[in-house]
Design a protein around this motif. Structure first.
Motif, PDB file in Angstrom:
ATOM      1  N   GLN A 135      -2.785 -37.139  14.774  1.00 41.09           N
ATOM      2  CA  GLN A 135      -3.417 -35.612  14.968  1.00 41.09           C
ATOM      3  C   GLN A 135      -2.184 -35.146  15.351  1.00 41.09           C
ATOM      4  O   GLN A 135      -1.685 -33.587  15.115  1.00 41.09           O
ATOM      5  CB  GLN A 135      -3.429 -35.841  17.011  1.00 41.09           C
ATOM      6  N   LEU A 136      -0.329 -35.413  14.553  1.00 42.71           N
ATOM      7  CA  LEU A 136       0.407 -34.709  14.524  1.00 42.71           C
ATOM      8  C   LEU A 136       0.143 -34.161  13.041  1.00 42.71           C
ATOM      9  O   LEU A 136       0.340 -33.213  12.673  1.00 42.71           O
ATOM     10  CB  LEU A 136       1.246 -35.910  14.646  1.00 42.71           C
ATOM     11  N   VAL A 137       0.192 -35.301  13.126  1.00 43.23           N
ATOM     12  CA  VAL A 137      -0.417 -34.331  10.779  1.00 43.23           C
ATOM     13  C   VAL A 137      -0.974 -33.530  10.844  1.00 43.23           C
ATOM     14  O   VAL A 137      -1.543 -32.532   9.956  1.00 43.23           O
ATOM     15  CB  VAL A 137      -0.365 -35.532  10.438  1.00 43.23           C
ATOM     16  N   ALA A 138      -2.276 -33.715  11.102  1.00 44.69           N
ATOM     17  CA  ALA A 138      -3.547 -32.721  11.719  1.00 44.69           C
ATOM     18  C   ALA A 138      -2.933 -31.312  11.430  1.00 44.69           C
ATOM     19  O   ALA A 138      -3.439 -29.899  11.138  1.00 44.69           O
ATOM     20  CB  ALA A 138      -4.491 -33.538  11.735  1.00 44.69           C
ATOM     21  N   ILE A 139      -2.243 -31.088  13.036  1.00 42.70           N
ATOM     22  CA  ILE A 139      -1.718 -30.297  13.445  1.00 42.70           C
ATOM     23  C   ILE A 139      -0.843 -29.852  12.739  1.00 42.70           C
ATOM     24  O   ILE A 139      -1.182 -28.297  12.703  1.00 42.70           O
ATOM     25  CB  ILE A 139      -1.525 -31.012  14.906  1.00 42.70           C
ATOM     26  N   ASN A 140      -0.098 -30.181  11.971  1.00 40.35           N
ATOM     27  CA  ASN A 140       0.782 -29.947  11.312  1.00 40.35           C
ATOM     28  C   ASN A 140       0.117 -28.749  10.216  1.00 40.35           C
ATOM     29  O   ASN A 140       0.634 -27.970   9.834  1.00 40.35           O
ATOM     30  CB  ASN A 140       2.336 -30.879  10.548  1.00 40.35           C
ATOM     31  N   GLN A 141      -0.577 -29.575   9.446  1.00 37.15           N
ATOM     32  CA  GLN A 141      -1.776 -28.598   8.135  1.00 37.15           C
ATOM     33  C   GLN A 141      -2.330 -27.979   8.786  1.00 37.15           C
ATOM     34  O   GLN A 141      -1.891 -27.062   8.234  1.00 37.15           O
ATOM     35  CB  GLN A 141      -2.197 -29.896   7.507  1.00 37.15           C
ATOM     36  N   ALA A 142      -3.143 -27.843   9.657  1.00 33.88           N
ATOM     37  CA  ALA A 142      -3.762 -26.476  10.425  1.00 33.88           C
ATOM     38  C   ALA A 142      -3.588 -25.387  10.387  1.00 33.88           C
ATOM     39  O   ALA A 142      -3.206 -24.512  10.548  1.00 33.88           O
ATOM     40  CB  ALA A 142      -4.539 -26.819  11.497  1.00 33.88           C
ATOM     41  N   VAL A 143      -2.246 -25.273  11.145  1.00 36.44           N
ATOM     42  CA  VAL A 143      -0.379 -24.522  11.734  1.00 36.44           C
ATOM     43  C   VAL A 143      -0.671 -24.081   9.882  1.00 36.44           C
ATOM     44  O   VAL A 143      -0.201 -22.653  10.034  1.00 36.44           O
ATOM     45  CB  VAL A 143       0.421 -25.047  12.148  1.00 36.44           C
ATOM     46  N   ALA A 144       0.125 -25.114   8.533  1.00 34.29           N
ATOM     47  CA  ALA A 144       0.757 -24.020   7.772  1.00 34.29           C
ATOM     48  C   ALA A 144      -0.590 -23.616   6.843  1.00 34.29           C
ATOM     49  O   ALA A 144       0.041 -22.995   6.213  1.00 34.29           O
ATOM     50  CB  ALA A 144       1.215 -25.909   6.918  1.00 34.29           C
ATOM     51  N   GLU A 145      -2.028 -23.507   7.406  1.00 37.39           N
ATOM     52  CA  GLU A 145      -2.934 -23.409   6.769  1.00 37.39           C
ATOM     53  C   GLU A 145      -2.625 -21.883   7.430  1.00 37.39           C
ATOM     54  O   GLU A 145      -4.176 -21.122   6.372  1.00 37.39           O
ATOM     55  CB  GLU A 145      -4.369 -24.236   6.474  1.00 37.39           C
ATOM     56  N   VAL A 183       2.868 -23.379  15.543  1.00 35.64           N
ATOM     57  CA  VAL A 183       2.964 -21.878  15.583  1.00 35.64           C
ATOM     58  C   VAL A 183       4.895 -20.205  15.512  1.00 35.64           C
ATOM     59  O   VAL A 183       4.139 -19.155  14.862  1.00 35.64           O
ATOM     60  CB  VAL A 183       1.813 -20.943  16.343  1.00 35.64           C
ATOM     61  N   PHE A 184       5.277 -20.960  16.872  1.00 31.63           N
ATOM     62  CA  PHE A 184       6.139 -19.836  17.025  1.00 31.63           C
ATOM     63  C   PHE A 184       6.991 -20.072  15.815  1.00 31.63           C
ATOM     64  O   PHE A 184       7.923 -19.086  15.698  1.00 31.63           O
ATOM     65  CB  PHE A 184       6.706 -20.629  18.244  1.00 31.63           C
ATOM     66  N   ALA A 185       7.206 -21.322  15.440  1.00 33.73           N
ATOM     67  CA  ALA A 185       7.638 -21.493  14.284  1.00 33.73           C
ATOM     68  C   ALA A 185       7.625 -20.362  12.648  1.00 33.73           C
ATOM     69  O   ALA A 185       8.626 -19.558  12.378  1.00 33.73           O
ATOM     70  CB  ALA A 185       8.041 -22.476  13.880  1.00 33.73           C
ATOM     71  N   HIS A 186       6.224 -20.741  12.703  1.00 35.28           N
ATOM     72  CA  HIS A 186       5.660 -19.940  11.494  1.00 35.28           C
ATOM     73  C   HIS A 186       5.547 -18.343  11.480  1.00 35.28           C
ATOM     74  O   HIS A 186       6.351 -18.083  11.115  1.00 35.28           O
ATOM     75  CB  HIS A 186       4.623 -20.314  11.324  1.00 35.28           C
ATOM     76  N   GLN A 187       5.356 -17.880  12.885  1.00 36.16           N
ATOM     77  CA  GLN A 187       5.946 -16.632  12.927  1.00 36.16           C
ATOM     78  C   GLN A 187       6.811 -16.445  12.807  1.00 36.16           C
ATOM     79  O   GLN A 187       7.665 -14.729  12.953  1.00 36.16           O
ATOM     80  CB  GLN A 187       5.461 -16.277  14.696  1.00 36.16           C
ATOM     81  N   HIS A 188       7.908 -16.584  13.602  1.00 36.28           N
ATOM     82  CA  HIS A 188       9.528 -16.654  13.130  1.00 36.28           C
ATOM     83  C   HIS A 188      10.614 -17.137  12.109  1.00 36.28           C
ATOM     84  O   HIS A 188      11.517 -16.459  12.077  1.00 36.28           O
ATOM     85  CB  HIS A 188      10.431 -16.535  14.556  1.00 36.28           C
ATOM     86  N   ASP A 189      10.065 -17.131  11.054  1.00 29.70           N
ATOM     87  CA  ASP A 189      10.308 -17.594  10.067  1.00 29.70           C
ATOM     88  C   ASP A 189      11.176 -18.691   9.954  1.00 29.70           C
ATOM     89  O   ASP A 189      12.336 -18.879   9.692  1.00 29.70           O
ATOM     90  CB  ASP A 189      10.595 -16.598   9.443  1.00 29.70           C
ATOM     91  N   ILE A 190      11.140 -20.458  11.028  1.00 33.63           N
ATOM     92  CA  ILE A 190      11.915 -20.638  10.829  1.00 33.63           C
ATOM     93  C   ILE A 190      11.696 -22.080  10.348  1.00 33.63           C
ATOM     94  O   ILE A 190      10.417 -22.025  10.749  1.00 33.63           O
ATOM     95  CB  ILE A 190      12.158 -21.266  13.185  1.00 33.63           C
TER      96      ILE A 190
END
Length: 202
Positions: A192-202, A153-160
């Motif tokens: 779970q890694l894949v699920a978390i990554n997809q959930a945050v990306a959406e 989430v932090f990476a998405h918020q800061h465009d990383i």
């Protein structure tokens, strides 16, 4: 393009998140390459390891003044330079008088163990680690995965541009997991890694 290789053995997910936040507070990061290990998500306590001081890390830009940074740097430098243990170990290395890795035997004798050079000691250590955590608690795994979610989430918020990867593992580890009956947990961890990554990306 400039890059910085920051690697600390045995980082917990919480420490990893705090280091990323600290790096972003110092300078805008365009891309992060983060390596993940299954074993680091098994531990429940402690969240931080010995020597990790969150107070020394910035959470946002300009949180620590220049004088605070200089003072902390001098304090850390004096701790290292004035450490008697560090001084003794350094002189032993320079003089070639280092002690071998030894194990106390049942009869009271000491036996040299040159396992560190062959790499066998590393396998034994990891094997014991997995065996003692053969049944990690769901709460511990969930808490560590939550730290990873916060990192994403932090990476998405800061465009990383965040890239996660897992290094290939030795056959020894896969065979050990099979013998310990941990394969299903290892596979569930990846799901779970894949699920978390997809959930945050959406």
């Amino acid at each position: 393009q400039r890059a910085f290789n920051f690697s600390v053995p045995g980082l917990t997910p919480h420490e990893m998140l705090r280091f990323v936040m600290h790096a972003q507070a110092q300078q805008k990061r365009d891309r992060l390459m983060v390596g993940l290990e299954y074993e680091s998500f098994l531990s429940s306590t402690p969240r931080v390891m010995l020597g990790f001081e969150p107070a020394r890390l910035s959470g946002q830009m300009n949180q620590m003044s220049w004088t605070e940074r200089a003072s902390q740097f001098c304090a850390d430098l004096s701790t290292v330079l004035l450490s008697t243990t560090a001084t003794i170990n350094s002189f032993q290395i320079l003089s070639g008088d280092t002690l071998p890795n030894r194990t106390l035997q049942a009869d009271g004798s000491w036996q040299d163990q040159p396992l560190r050079r062959s790499g066998e000691a590393g396998f034994v250590r990891v094997g014991k680690y997995l065996a003692t955590r053969a049944q990690p608690s769901p709460e511990a795994m969930a808490a560590n995965l939550q730290e990873l979610r916060e990192l994403l989430v932090f990476a998405h918020q800061h465009d990383i541009d965040l890239r996660l990867y897992m290094s290939p593992e030795h056959l020894f580890l896969t065979q050990l997991r099979t013998q310990l009956g941990l394969n299903h947990q290892w596979q569930e961890f990846h799901r779970q890694l894949v699920a978390i990554n997809q959930a945050v990306a959406e």
